[in-house]
Design a protein around this motif. Structure first.
Motif, short mmCIF file in Angstrom:
data_model
loop_
_atom_site.label_atom_id
_atom_site.label_comp_id
_atom_site.label_asym_id
_atom_site.label_seq_id
_atom_site.Cartn_x
_atom_site.Cartn_y
_atom_site.Cartn_z
N ASP A 94 0.87 -1.17 0.00
CA ASP A 94 0.00 0.00 0.00
C ASP A 94 0.91 1.23 0.00
O ASP A 94 1.50 1.57 1.03
N LYS A 147 -0.19 4.16 2.48
CA LYS A 147 0.01 3.90 3.92
C LYS A 147 1.42 3.40 4.22
O LYS A 147 1.79 3.28 5.38
N ARG A 154 -0.25 -4.78 1.92
CA ARG A 154 -1.70 -4.88 1.71
C ARG A 154 -2.16 -6.28 2.08
O ARG A 154 -1.44 -7.26 1.89
#
Length: 138
Positions: A28, A31, A35
């Protein structure tokens, strides 16, 4: 004298190397973490999607900083910190370092372009590569 230019190998030698499908755990990018699917399992990517993750990490990882990686893996960008260079010289060095960091991967055949975009104190980089699967921009 019967010789071939550039004097490497012999006539008819086929040096084609077969590569497995490239795989990497899904990342991700927003972030900055792995993931997971709905059940909490990590997601395994393959092909160009996996190479996007590898490229992202190769450029963000300091070369020679971690024993877990080979000396070929990573990016040497910190070497430019504190050096007095023009903007053009700095971008040229960054481009060279990015090319070197990416071309250690046998799935990446060519770095087609490296483009920089300054956003305040942030420098965004767009890299276009040719992989064994086709064209890819990260």
């Amino acid at each position: 004298m019967n010789a071939e230019f550039p004097f490497i190998g012999s006539a008819g030698t086929n040096t084609t190397v077969s590569l497995d499908v490239f795989r990497e755990w899904a990342w991700d990018f927003g972030k900055d973490c792995f993931r997971h699917d709905g059940d909490g399992n990590m997601i395994l990517l393959s092909g160009d999607e996996a190479l996007k993750v590898w490229i992202y990490h190769a450029i963000r990882t300091d070369r020679w900083a971690y024993l877990a990686y080979s000396n070929d893996y990573g990016f040497e960008g910190k070497a430019l910190v504190g050096k007095v260079l023009t903007v053009g010289e700095r971008q040229s060095e960054l481009e060279r370092m990015i090319r070197e960091a990416l071309l250690v991967n046998p799935y990446i055949k060519k770095v087609n372009s490296v483009k920089f975009e300054r956003r305040g104190v942030r420098l965004d980089v767009a890299v276009e590569v040719t992989t064994v699967y086709g064209e890819l921009t990260v």
